[in-house]
Design a protein around this motif. Structure first.
Motif, PDB file in Angstrom:
ATOM      1  N   ILE A  75       0.834  -1.209   0.000  1.00  0.00           N
ATOM      2  CA  ILE A  75       0.000   0.000   0.000  1.00  0.00           C
ATOM      3  C   ILE A  75       0.868   1.259   0.000  1.00  0.00           C
ATOM      4  O   ILE A  75       2.032   1.233   0.401  1.00  0.00           O
ATOM      5  CB  ILE A  75      -0.952   0.026   1.213  1.00  0.00           C
ATOM      6  N   ARG A 132       0.253   4.503   1.879  1.00  0.00           N
ATOM      7  CA  ARG A 132      -0.666   5.038   2.888  1.00  0.00           C
ATOM      8  C   ARG A 132      -0.901   6.534   2.694  1.00  0.00           C
ATOM      9  O   ARG A 132      -2.003   7.037   2.917  1.00  0.00           O
ATOM     10  CB  ARG A 132      -0.082   4.762   4.284  1.00  0.00           C
ATOM     11  N   ILE A 182      -3.711   1.221  -3.120  1.00  0.00           N
ATOM     12  CA  ILE A 182      -3.115  -0.116  -3.160  1.00  0.00           C
ATOM     13  C   ILE A 182      -2.204  -0.125  -4.384  1.00  0.00           C
ATOM     14  O   ILE A 182      -2.653   0.088  -5.512  1.00  0.00           O
ATOM     15  CB  ILE A 182      -4.201  -1.201  -3.270  1.00  0.00           C
ATOM     16  N   LYS A 239      -8.771  -6.658  -1.095  1.00  0.00           N
ATOM     17  CA  LYS A 239      -8.620  -5.329  -1.704  1.00  0.00           C
ATOM     18  C   LYS A 239      -9.627  -4.334  -1.102  1.00  0.00           C
ATOM     19  O   LYS A 239      -9.282  -3.213  -0.734  1.00  0.00           O
ATOM     20  CB  LYS A 239      -8.852  -5.479  -3.204  1.00  0.00           C
ATOM     21  N   GLN A 257      -8.734  -1.079   1.194  1.00  0.00           N
ATOM     22  CA  GLN A 257      -9.097   0.261   0.715  1.00  0.00           C
ATOM     23  C   GLN A 257      -9.999   0.988   1.702  1.00  0.00           C
ATOM     24  O   GLN A 257      -9.843   2.198   1.928  1.00  0.00           O
ATOM     25  CB  GLN A 257      -9.787   0.151  -0.655  1.00  0.00           C
ATOM     26  N   LEU A 287      -7.779   2.369   4.283  1.00  0.00           N
ATOM     27  CA  LEU A 287      -6.993   3.504   3.784  1.00  0.00           C
ATOM     28  C   LEU A 287      -7.825   4.780   3.712  1.00  0.00           C
ATOM     29  O   LEU A 287      -7.329   5.887   3.957  1.00  0.00           O
ATOM     30  CB  LEU A 287      -6.428   3.172   2.398  1.00  0.00           C
ATOM     31  N   GLU A 335       4.236  -1.437   3.258  1.00  0.00           N
ATOM     32  CA  GLU A 335       4.071  -0.038   2.874  1.00  0.00           C
ATOM     33  C   GLU A 335       5.306   0.419   2.118  1.00  0.00           C
ATOM     34  O   GLU A 335       6.434   0.167   2.564  1.00  0.00           O
ATOM     35  CB  GLU A 335       3.860   0.822   4.112  1.00  0.00           C
TER      36      GLU A 335
END
Length: 572
Positions: A470, A472, A477, A506, A510, A513, A551
Motif C-alpha cells: 500500500i 498510505r 493499493i 482489496k 481500501q 486507507l 508499505e
C-alpha cells in the motif's frame, strides 16, 4: 514436631512423568524425576517433563534426588533440572548407570559427577530425616522403593512394583523388609496405581519367557521384536529365546545398544553366547530363519519405528513378506488407536503381527491383589495413590477401602497439590505451579497452549496468506493482492475462490486507507475477519489467515522521481 508436606509435581492423573516432593521442615527430598512421551494432540512435541519451578526456587533446600529405577518415567527429566542446579542423585547401580547415559545427552552435564550408588541396605541420615530403601520387583533390575523416616512417622514411596513369587534373584522383592517397615509405622504410603483397574492377575515373568520362546519356535522368517529399551528383563528373555532357536540378535538403535552394553557390563544381562549379538551392518549375512531384530525406536519407544519399517522409511529395516513382528511391550490405553493403525500398516507390508497381550496379561505394575498385599504389609495411616490416570487412582482408593481404610484417609490429588501433615491430621492445603513443560527440539517450555492451538489449526485447515502493498499517504493499493494457501485448498483448481478472496482483501484494505483514523492492527483484523467469513461460507473450513501488509517508503519513491527528472533534464 516436624512440618511435613507432600507434593506430586507429576505422575498423578497421568501416565509417566513421575516426580514427588517430600518436604520435612526446611529440607526437600525429591522422589524420581521422570518424563512422559506425548499423546497425539501434542503436535511436534518430543517429550513432556514436570514443571520444576518450585524446585528451582528452592534448590538450596534440596537434600537429593532419589531414583526408584532406570526407566524414562523415573529418570528422563534429570538433565533439565541438573543443568541449572548441582544436587546429589541417589540410585541403585544400574539406575545410576542409566541416569548417567540420560544426563550425558546435555552438553553442560558431561562432567557432572554428583551421583551416588546405594542399595537396599543403605540408610542416609540427613538433618531432618533418614532415607532408606527396599528391593522391589519390576521389569528392570535394581528397582527400589524409598522410605523417608521423619519424627512423625515414615513416608514410603513404592515406585513401580509388582509381586512375582517366581522372580529371579536380581528382581526379587524383600518381603521381610516390607514387613519391618510396616511394623515401624508408616505415616503415608505413595503407591503405584498404573495397573489398579485391571481385573486380571498379572502373569509371572517365567510364563512370559516361555511364551516368547514358543512364538519364536514356529517362525521360519525374520522375527522383528519391538520393546521398550530399558525393559531389561524383556531384552534378556528375547536374547534367551533367540539362542534356544538358533538365531542371532541385531540391535537397531544407539539408545538400545548403550543400555544393553551397560546392563551387560553390570552382569544384569547375561549373554548365553558371546557371538549372539550381531551388528546391523552384518544383517544381510544372516538368513531370515537366523535373524531376530530388536527394535526400540527413538528414546526407547518402538511404535513409530515399526510404522517407518512398514512404510519403508526406516534407515535400516523394511518389513517384508514372511516377517513376524512381535510387540513385547504393553502400550497404554492412550496408544491403542495408534497401535491398531500400526498393526494395519504391518499387515499391508505382508508381515504377521502379534502382541504379548494377545495371549498374556503382562505388566510391570501391581494388580489389585498386589496393591492390597502392600497395604496390609505397610498398614499406612494415609494413602496417596500415584503413578496413574484419575480412574486408576480412584480404583486404587476403592481397593484400599476394601482392606478397611477409610476414604477420608485416602488422597487423590492433582499435580501441584500440597498435602500437609499438621497436629496429627493430613489435609490438602494450597498448591504450587505444576503445568506440563513441553520439549520441542532444543526448546524447553517455549511451546505453550497458544502454539499448540495454532499447530492444531494448521494441521486441520491449513494456512491462507495474503500479501498487499500500500501507499498510505496517497491512500492507494500499489499492487494487486497476492494470495496463496498451504494445506487448505488445491490452488490450481480453486481459481475462482482465490480471485474472489483477492477482491475481498482489496476492499477491506481500501476501506481502511480511506478511514481518517488509520490503524495497522485494525487493518489486519479487518482482512482476517472478512476473509475468514468468506472462506468458511465457501469451504466450511477455518484456515489460519496471515495478512502481510507492506508499505512503500515515501522517501525512496520521492528520490526515484527526483533521479528520473534529473536524468530527463540531462538528456535534453
Amino acid at each position: 514436631m516436624s512440618n511435613i508436606k507432600i507434593m506430586p509435581l507429576g505422575g498423578v492423573r497421568e501416565n509417566g512423568k513421575n516426580l514427588n516432593i517430600v518436604e520435612v521442615d526446611d529440607e526437600i527430598y525429591v522422589l524420581d524425576c521422570g518424563l512422559k512421551y506425548p499423546e497425539t494432540e501434542l503436535l511436534g512435541i518430543d517429550i513432556v517433563i514436570p514443571d520444576m519451578t518450585y524446585l528451582a526456587e528452592n534448590a538450596d533446600r534440596v537434600a537429593g534426588i532419589f531414583l526408584t529405577h532406570g526407566h524414562a518415567d523415573a529418570i528422563g527429566a534429570l538433565p533439565y533440572f541438573l543443568k541449572e542446579h548441582d544436587v546429589p542423585v541417589f540410585g541403585s547401580e544400574l539406575t545410576i548407570a542409566l541416569a548417567k547415559i540420560t544426563v550425558s545427552s546435555e552438553p553442560k552435564l558431561r562432567n557432572f559427577q554428583n551421583f551416588h550408588v546405594i542399595d537396599a541396605n543403605t540408610a542416609i541420615d540427613f538433618e531432618r530425616a533418614t532415607v532408606s530403601f527396599f528391593k522391589t520387583t519390576h521389569t528392570i533390575p535394581g528397582s527400589l522403593g524409598i522410605v523417608v523416616k521423619t519424627d512423625e512417622g515414615q513416608i514410603v514411596y513404592t515406585g513401580d512394583f509388582k509381586f512375582d513369587q517366581s522372580a529371579m534373584p536380581m528382581y526379587q522383592t524383600d518381603y521381610a523388609r516390607l514387613a519391618e517397615i510396616g511394623k515401624q509405622g508408616v505415616l503415608a504410603l505413595l503407591s503405584d496405581s498404573a495397573n489398579a483397574e485391571s481385573p486380571f492377575a498379572t502373569v509371572n515373568e517365567r510364563d512370559i519367557a516361555e511364551s516368547i520362546l514358543e512364538n519364536f519356535k514356529y517362525q521360519t522368517g525374520r522375527i522383528i521384536v519391538a520393546s521398550v529399551a530399558s525393559n531389561i528383563m524383556r531384552i534378556q528373555q528375547v536374547i534367551d529365546a533367540a539362542y534356544k532357536t538358533g538365531r542371532k540378535v541385531v540391535l537397531t538403535g544407539h539408545d538400545l545398544e548403550k543400555i544393553v552394553r551397560t546392563a551387560m557390563k553390570l552382569s544384569m544381562i547375561i549373554l548365553p553366547d558371546d557371538a549372539i549379538l550381531v551388528q546391523p551392518k552384518d544383517l544381510n549375512t544372516l538368513a531370515p530363519e537366523q535373524t531376530v531384530i530388536l527394535e526400540t525406536g527413538r528414546m526407547g519407544e518402538p511404535i513409530k519405528a515399526l510404522q517407518k519399517m512398514a512404510t519403508s522409511h526406516h534407515r535400516l529395516i523394511h518389513i517384508e513378506q514372511g516377517d513376524f513382528v512381535y510387540l513385547t511391550t504393553s502400550p497404554s490405553h492412550a496408544m491403542e488407536t495408534i497401535l491398531a493403525k500400526t498393526k494395519d500398516m504391518i499387515y499391508r507390508a505382508g508381515a504377521e503381527v502379534k502382541t504379548i497381550g494377545d495371549e498374556l496379561h503382562a505388566s510391570g505394575h501391581a494388580n489389585k491383589n498386589d496393591l492390597q498385599l502392600m497395604l496390609n504389609l505397610m498398614q499406612p495411616q494415609f494413602l496417596m495413590p500415584v503413578q496413574g490416570e484419575y480412574r486408576q487412582l480412584a480404583a486404587h482408593a476403592d481397593i484400599a477401602h476394601e482392606t478397611g481404610m477409610d476414604y477420608k484417609n485416602i488422597f487423590i490429588v492433582g499435580k501441584g497439590d500440597i498435602v500437609a501433615y499438621e497436629k496429627g491430621k493430613m489435609h490438602v492445603g494450597g498448591q504450587v505451579d505444576a503445568t506440563d513443560v513441553m520439549i520441542d527440539g532444543s526448546g524447553v517450555g517455549d511451546i505453550g497452549n497458544i502454539v499448540l492451538r495454532d499447530r492444531k489449526l494448521l494441521s486441520e485447515d491449513g494456512i491462507f496468506i495474503a500479501v498487499v502493498t500500500i501507499d498510505r499517504k496517497n491512500k492507494q493499493i500499489i499492487a494487486e493482492p497476492k494470495v496463496t494457501a498451504r494445506g487448505f485448498v488445491y490452488v490450481k483448481t480453486s481459481k475462482d475462490l482465490m480471485t474472489e478472496s483477492a477482491e475481498i482483501i482489496k476492499k477491506a484494505v481500501q476501506n481502511n486507507l480511506d478511514n481518517k483514523e488509520f490503524d495497522w492492527s485494525h487493518l489486519k483484523q479487518d482482512v482476517r475477519e472478512n476473509l475468514s467469513h468468506y472462506l468458511y461460507e465457501q469451504t466450511k473450513r477455518r484456515p489460519v489467515i496471515l495478512p502481510v501488509i507492506m508499505e512503500i517508503n515515501q522517501n525512496h519513491r520521492r528520490q526515484r522521481k527526483d533521479n528520473k527528472a534529473k536524468t530527463e533534464k540531462t538528456v535534453k
